[in-house]
Design an enzyme around this catalytic site. Structure first.
Site, PDB file in Angstrom:
ATOM      1  N   ASP A 206      -9.553  18.696  17.240  1.00  0.00           N
ATOM      2  CA  ASP A 206      -9.805  17.662  16.131  1.00  0.00           C
ATOM      3  C   ASP A 206      -9.044  16.263  16.327  1.00  0.00           C
ATOM      4  O   ASP A 206      -7.904  16.370  17.302  1.00  0.00           O
ATOM      5  CB  ASP A 206      -9.385  18.301  14.800  1.00  0.00           C
ATOM      6  CG  ASP A 206      -9.421  17.454  13.495  1.00  0.00           C
ATOM      7  OD1 ASP A 206     -10.531  16.994  13.247  1.00  0.00           O
ATOM      8  OD2 ASP A 206      -8.221  16.768  13.236  1.00  0.00           O
ATOM      9  N   GLU A 256     -13.460  16.302  19.715  1.00  0.00           N
ATOM     10  CA  GLU A 256     -13.845  15.104  18.902  1.00  0.00           C
ATOM     11  C   GLU A 256     -13.240  13.894  19.117  1.00  0.00           C
ATOM     12  O   GLU A 256     -12.219  13.570  19.073  1.00  0.00           O
ATOM     13  CB  GLU A 256     -13.273  15.544  17.452  1.00  0.00           C
ATOM     14  CG  GLU A 256     -13.840  14.425  16.124  1.00  0.00           C
ATOM     15  CD  GLU A 256     -13.247  14.618  14.862  1.00  0.00           C
ATOM     16  OE1 GLU A 256     -13.841  14.379  13.925  1.00  0.00           O
ATOM     17  OE2 GLU A 256     -12.090  15.161  14.923  1.00  0.00           O
TER      18      GLU A 256
END
Length: 525
Positions: A206, A256
């Site tokens: 993330d 990401e």
């Protein structure tokens, strides 16, 4: 527990179809209205029939759920709302028996304010060095240490009763870690090993480009180079160390990474760093042939120098669902709100979403499918008093938040709550049962049947490169191996190129055998 056999990296990830599971909204196994691991385990046959190669789970760890689980309090424990660590181990093993690998989500930029480290830091312990604590500015320290703003709106600093401030690029309940501290690095390498030892085949990272901060924490100046907290060079040392851990297990990473600079983006995909990264330009592209082709070309070009496969995704847990997005006249993407602003034609959006599914599944690389996309779900309108996403509150109500794409799935048309389980934690819209998986499974023309057929036929495109074919304006046509993909984004039907067989169509051809607008087809040469 005994040590399971490590996952084997046989290159499966280069062309995999990976299904994203937002556990809280997938399936409720115990009837409390919250999706859980028992619900996922019960639906593994459905996922196997869909034909996916792996499941990516959004964070399932112990969390206060101030940001949908992205505020992690304990990386080695499953949140009680979802189940237990033992259940997670069973799920990983049972999925693997069906040929489905597991990818877990790691959130390295921050932890929950309930994490033991931060609680100790608040008590004045040496753990403060693991975060970014600073005195304030102004005569009495009443101003934040710098002018950074939170990704969720408002200042990126919160002041404590003792006068110090701490940094949080997201919600105040998500304090940023200090990645210059060796204990932070060691802890995350240990967390990777913890999950790899349990048979996990990969990790999604993330906010992968945000970890490293300029130690001086300077004010943000537009165009500052290097950026004080995005894509800093020292971050690559972190991922090289992570790659060494992953290589011990044959595990893989997907990052990401939101970066407009394609050369900087590709650095994360060098052979000793991440295996793959999400491709956001394709997901955020409007329904326009020239812009989609440019996005595809740019994506393949930026991956080529490092030999990494591209990834393709139409939607995820942070973005308005594809049917709603493509059903709006103005499909331009708003990065500030992740929202789209004109009325939706669901019939139009569904036609385009079906065609986009065939487009994405025909491209070279890996494909991610967010849960419910295979059912053709639209974005749901959430009553204001039921919105839980902190983006809504921190924007002063101007951002609708992301809950509309997180509504619990409909499984059985004739059961309460469309077969999800107990009364869902987010309300399902009226008529949600019409999208139920059991009803779609019996309909050869449904979105679910289209996805099942497309995943099954995807190997027809082989592992080779993409070659564009001559096509009218508004039409995308390309060949891979012995298969062709043609997508008509123009306003009128078009003829099909020469072919030996029609493999799959997102909708019926017209009476003259032509491809209608907003329709895609797969052909064998």
């Amino acid at each position: 527990m005994g040590q399971p056999t490590p996952a084997t990296d046989d290159g499966w990830w280069r062309s995999a179809v990976i299904y994203q599971v937002y556990v809280r909204s997938f399936a409720d196994g115990d009837g409390d209205g919250t999706g859980d691991l028992a619900g996922v385990r019960a639906r593994l046959p459905y996922l196997a029939e869909l034909g996916v190669d792996a499941l990516w789970f959004n964070p399932w760890y112990r969390s206060p759920m101030k940001d949908g689980g992205y505020d992690v309090a304990d990386y080695r424990a499953i949140d009680p709302a979802f189940g237990t660590l033992a259940e997670a181990e069973k799920l990983i093993a049972e999925a693997r028996e069906l040929g489905i690998r597991t990818i877990v989500d790691i959130v390295p930029n921050h932890v929950s304010d309930q994490h033991p480290w931060f609680r100790a830091a608040l008590a004045g312990g040496p753990e403060r060095e693991l975060f970014h604590f600073r005195p304030g500015r102004g005569d009495h320290g009443e101003l934040p240490p710098n002018d950074w703003t939170s990704e969720f709106g408002g200042p990126a600093w919160t002041r404590l009763p003792d006068g110090d401030w701490y940094l949080h690029l997201f919600a105040p309940e998500q304090p940023d870690l200090n990645w210059a501290h060796p204990a932070v690095r060691q802890e995350h390498e240990d967390i990777l090993r913890f999950w790899f030892d349990r048979g996990v085949a990969g990790v999604r990272i993330d906010s992968a480009a945000l970890l490293a901060k300029d130690p001086g924490l300077p004010d943000f100046t537009e165009g500052r180079d290097p950026h004080p907290y995005v894509d800093r060079d020292e971050l690559h040392d972190v991922y090289r160390a992570w790659r060494a851990v992953a290589d011990e297990y044959g595990a893989v990473f997907v990052g990401e990474v939101w970066l407009p600079d394609t050369e900087r983006f590709a650095r994360y995909l060098r052979p000793d760093e991440l295996h793959t990264a999400f491709n956001f330009s394709f997901m955020t592209c409007p329904w326009d042939a020239s812009r989609l082709r440019r996005s595809i070309d740019d994506t393949l070009a930026e991956h080529a120098p490092v030999g990494a496969p591209a990834t393709w995704v139409l939607c995820n847990h942070d973005v308005t669902r594809t049917v709603t997005r493509y059903g709006r006249a103005d499909t331009g993407f708003d990065f500030a709100t992740k929202a789209f602003g004109t009325p939706t034609d669901l019939a139009l959006g569904t036609r385009r979403a079906r065609a986009a599914a065939l487009l994405s599944l025909a491209l070279p690389g890996a494909v991610y499918v967010y849960q419910g996309e295979e059912l053709g779900l639209p974005e749901a309108d959430i009553p204001l008093d039921r919105i839980e996403d902190p983006m809504h509150a921190r924007s002063g109500g101007t951002d609708p938040g992301r809950d509309g794409c997180r509504v619990p799935l409909p499984w059985a048309a004739d059961e309460p709550h469309a077969g999800f389980g107990g009364e869902p934690w987010l309300p399902q819209p009226d008529g949600w049962a019409v999208y139920a998986a059991d009803r779609q499974a019996e309909d050869p023309g449904s979105v679910l049947s289209l996805y099942r057929a497309a995943v099954r036929l995807r190997p027809e495109f082989g592992d080779g490169p993409l070659t564009w074919l001559p096509a009218p304006d508004g039409v995308l046509a390309f060949a891979r191996a012995d298969a062709l993909c043609v997508v008509n984004l123009a306003d009128a039907p078009v003829g099909l190129p020469a072919h030996s067989a029609l493999l799959l169509a997102s909708g019926p051809l017209d009476a003259a055998g032509r491809l209608p607008a907003d329709t895609a087809v797969w052909l064998r040469t």
